[in-house]
Write an enzyme that holds these catalytic residues in place. Structure first.
Site, PDB file in Angstrom:
ATOM      1  N   TRP A  99       1.003  -1.259   0.028  1.00 37.03           N
ATOM      2  CA  TRP A  99      -0.011  -0.080   0.109  1.00 37.03           C
ATOM      3  C   TRP A  99       0.955   1.173   0.092  1.00 37.03           C
ATOM      4  O   TRP A  99       0.925   2.149  -0.792  1.00 37.03           O
ATOM      5  CB  TRP A  99      -0.806  -0.002   1.270  1.00 37.03           C
ATOM      6  CG  TRP A  99      -1.967  -1.192   1.176  1.00 37.03           C
ATOM      7  CD1 TRP A  99      -2.092  -2.025   2.144  1.00 37.03           C
ATOM      8  CD2 TRP A  99      -2.887  -1.390   0.114  1.00 37.03           C
ATOM      9  NE1 TRP A  99      -3.042  -3.002   1.772  1.00 37.03           N
ATOM     10  CE2 TRP A  99      -3.521  -2.571   0.495  1.00 37.03           C
ATOM     11  CE3 TRP A  99      -3.236  -0.935  -1.118  1.00 37.03           C
ATOM     12  CZ2 TRP A  99      -4.740  -3.116  -0.167  1.00 37.03           C
ATOM     13  CZ3 TRP A  99      -4.316  -1.355  -1.884  1.00 37.03           C
ATOM     14  CH2 TRP A  99      -5.145  -2.410  -1.504  1.00 37.03           C
ATOM     15  N   ASP A 166      -1.460   6.834   5.974  1.00 36.05           N
ATOM     16  CA  ASP A 166      -2.599   6.119   5.524  1.00 36.05           C
ATOM     17  C   ASP A 166      -2.858   5.167   6.960  1.00 36.05           C
ATOM     18  O   ASP A 166      -1.917   4.421   7.191  1.00 36.05           O
ATOM     19  CB  ASP A 166      -2.224   5.072   4.566  1.00 36.05           C
ATOM     20  CG  ASP A 166      -3.132   4.019   4.241  1.00 36.05           C
ATOM     21  OD1 ASP A 166      -4.104   3.958   4.838  1.00 36.05           O
ATOM     22  OD2 ASP A 166      -2.886   3.492   3.160  1.00 36.05           O
ATOM     23  N   LYS A 190     -11.915  -1.549   7.019  1.00 38.98           N
ATOM     24  CA  LYS A 190     -11.048  -2.095   7.933  1.00 38.98           C
ATOM     25  C   LYS A 190     -11.534  -1.939   9.280  1.00 38.98           C
ATOM     26  O   LYS A 190     -11.558  -3.014  10.317  1.00 38.98           O
ATOM     27  CB  LYS A 190      -9.441  -2.095   7.853  1.00 38.98           C
ATOM     28  CG  LYS A 190      -9.090  -1.967   6.263  1.00 38.98           C
ATOM     29  CD  LYS A 190      -8.692  -3.190   5.667  1.00 38.98           C
ATOM     30  CE  LYS A 190      -8.675  -3.166   4.328  1.00 38.98           C
ATOM     31  NZ  LYS A 190      -7.778  -2.099   3.668  1.00 38.98           N
TER      32      LYS A 190
HETATM   33  C1  LIG Z   1      -6.926  -2.061   2.309  1.00 37.70           C
HETATM   34  C2  LIG Z   1      -5.918  -0.863   2.413  1.00 37.70           C
HETATM   35  C3  LIG Z   1      -5.935   0.291   1.410  1.00 37.70           C
HETATM   36  C4  LIG Z   1      -6.879   0.168   0.193  1.00 37.70           C
HETATM   37  O1  LIG Z   1      -8.252   0.666   0.529  1.00 37.70           O
HETATM   38  P1  LIG Z   1      -9.342   0.859  -0.627  1.00 37.70           P
HETATM   39  O2  LIG Z   1     -10.314   1.618   0.172  1.00 37.70           O
HETATM   40  O3  LIG Z   1      -9.582  -0.471  -1.077  1.00 37.70           O
HETATM   41  O4  LIG Z   1      -8.843   1.601  -1.653  1.00 37.70           O
HETATM   42  C5  LIG Z   1      -4.942   1.116   1.558  1.00 37.70           C
HETATM   43  N1  LIG Z   1      -4.167   1.061   2.750  1.00 37.70           N
HETATM   44  C6  LIG Z   1      -4.136   0.220   3.475  1.00 37.70           C
HETATM   45  C7  LIG Z   1      -3.141   0.168   4.604  1.00 37.70           C
HETATM   46  C8  LIG Z   1      -5.117  -0.734   3.413  1.00 37.70           C
HETATM   47  O5  LIG Z   1      -5.111  -1.693   4.306  1.00 37.70           O
END
Ligand SMILES: *Cc1c(COP(=O)(O)O)cnc(C)c1O
Length: 355
Positions: A99, A166, A190
Site C-alpha cells: 500500500w 494512511d 477495515k
Molecule cells: C485496504 C488498504 C488500502 C486500500 O483501501 P481501498 O479502500 O480498497 O482503496 C490502502 N491502505 C491500506 C493500509 C489498506 O489496508
C-alpha cells in the site's frame, strides 16, 4: 456453528452496529422511509454527518483547524489526492509495504519523491529504522499498519516535517497525536464501517499551497467548503461509521480499543511463539496488533492446508494469509473479541495435539 470473523477487510463490525444499521435501512428515524432511499440533503441526515464528525474529533482529540471528511473512492483515491493537494516540490515516503508503494507511485506523478527507507528487499518483514527525512520535504507519508504483512508503526514519529498517514487498518485503535499530521486518511472497511466511505482528517491551513490546478472533485477544499456534501456521499456507510463511533465511545474510547487490541495480540502471539507448529513472519518489535500473520514452521510446512481446513471446520473465517505472505493472517480489528481469539488459539492447540 458459531463463526469467528478474521477477515482482513471488509471485516468484522460490532453486532449492534450491524443491527442498528439494519433497523435504519428498514425505517430511518421512524420516517417510514429507508436510510437507503432518503436524500443526503434531507434534514434528518445532516445530523448524522455532524455527529460522526464530532465523534471523530472527540475520540482522536483532533485539534482546532482540522476538518473531517467522508468521501467515496477508498484509500486508493487518496494515494493521488494527497500529492495533488500537498506536494509542492518534494515528498518523502516510507516504503513499508504494497500500500505504501502504491501511494508512492501516485506521488511521482506530481513531483520529486524521496523514499526515506524501504524493507521491500526483506518482503516487508520489518519497519525500517534510523532513516532521516530531507528538511525540504513537504511531508513524510507513512502507512501506520501494513495490513498484508502484519507490521505496524504503533506510535507517532517525531520528524522535522508534517506527516501524512494512511491509517486504513488501524485508525481508532489507539490514541493519535493528530497535530503531527497534515492529513490522516482511512478506507473505512477495515476498522470503521462497511466499504464505500473514506475518512480524511485534513489540516485546513495546509491546503491551497500546491502549485497546480486541481480538478474540483479531487480538491480537498471543495469538500471542506461543502462539508462532504459537494456530491452525494456514501449515505449508508457514513451511518454505519456513526454507529461504530458511538460504539467505540461507549466502550471507553480509543484508549480502551488500544488496551483490548494489545491484550488480544498478546494472547495470540504467545500461542504462535509457544506452539511447535507455527511461527510469526515479522520482526517481533514491529508486530501488528491488527493483522497477526503466521506460518507453519518449516518441518510442518506440509500441514498448511490441513490446518486451514481444520480452522475453517471450527468456524474460523478469513484466516488464510495474503498470497504474498502465505500461511495465515488473523485480523483483529476493534470489533474482534477475546472469545474469537481464544477460539483460534484452541484450534491451534488442538491441531498441535493431533500432530
Ligand atoms: C485496504 C488498504 C488500502 C486500500 O483501501 P481501498 O479502500 O480498497 O482503496 C490502502 N491502505 C491500506 C493500509 C489498506 O489496508
Amino acid at each position: 456453528m458459531k463463526k469467528y470473523n478474521f477477515n482482513a477487510g471488509p471485516s468484522m463490525l460490532p453486532r449492534e452496529v450491524i443491527e442498528n444499521t439494519a433497523k435504519q435501512i428498514l425505517d430511518f428515524n421512524g420516517s417510514g422511509l429507508s436510510l437507503a432511499e432518503i436524500s443526503h440533503r434531507a434534514k434528518d441526515f445532516q445530523p448524522v454527518v455532524d455527529e460522526a464528525e464530532a465523534l471523530v474529533k472527540e475520540l482522536l482529540e483532533v485539534p482546532d483547524g482540522y476538518k473531517v471528511l467522508f468521501l467515496g473512492g477508498g484509500a486508493s483515491l487518496e494515494f493521488c489526492m494527497i500529492p495533488y493537494n500537498f506536494l509542492i516540490k518534494k515528498a518523502a515516503y516510507l516504503n513499508t509495504g504494497v500500500w505504501a508503494k502504491k501511494a508512492m507511485k501516485e506521488a511521482k506523478l506530481f513531483g520529486e519523491v524521496v523514499e526515506v527507507a524501504s524493507s521491500a528487499d526483506a518482503n516487508y518483514t520489518f519497519i525500517p529504522k534510523g532513516w532521516t527525512v530531507p528538511a525540504d520535504a513537504d511531508y513524510l507519508h507513512i502507512t501506520t499498519n501494513n495490513t498484508i504483512y502484519g507490521t505496524e508503526v504503533r506510535k507517532d514519529y517525531d520528524v522535522n516535517v508534517p506527516m501524512i498517514a494512511d491509517m486504513s487498518s488501524d485508525i481508532f485503535s489507539r490514541p493519535v497525536d493528530v497535530s503531527k499530521y497534515n492529513a490522516i486518511y482511512a478506507g473505512a472497511q477495515k476498522n470503521l464501517s462497511m466499504a464505500g466511505v473514506t475518512i480524511i482528517i485534513v489540516k485546513e491551513d495546509a491546503l491551497g499551497k500546491a502549485p497546480r490546478q486541481i480538478p474540483t472533485m479531487l480538491d480537498y477544499r471543495t469538500h471542506v467548503d461543502k462539508g462532504s456534501m459537494f456530491n452525494t456521499p456514501p449515505v449508508v456507510p457514513i451511518y454505519t461509521a456513526l454507529e461504530n463511533l458511538r460504539w467505540i465511545k461507549a466502550q471507553g474510547g480509543v484508549k480502551e480499543m488500544d488496551r483490548r487490541a494489545c491484550q488480544r495480540a498478546e494472547m495470540l502471539y504467545s500461542e504462535i511463539d509457544r506452539n511447535k507448529l507455527f511461527k510469526g513472519t515479522v520482526a517481533e518489535e514491529d508486530r501488528s496488533v491488527m493483522n497477526l500473520c503466521f506460518v507453519m514452521n518449516e518441518e510442518y510446512a506440509e500441514l498448511e492446508k490441513a490446518f486451514l481446513d481444520f480452522a475453517i471446520g471450527k468456524g474460523m473465517v478469513g484466516v488464510k494469509g495474503h498470497r504474498s505472505v502465505g500461511g495465515f493472517r488473523a485480523s483483529c480489528y476493534n470489533a474482534q473479541t477475546i472469545e474469537g481469539v481464544q477460539a483460534l488459539i484452541d484450534c491451534m492447540k488442538e491441531f498441535e495435539a493431533n500432530h
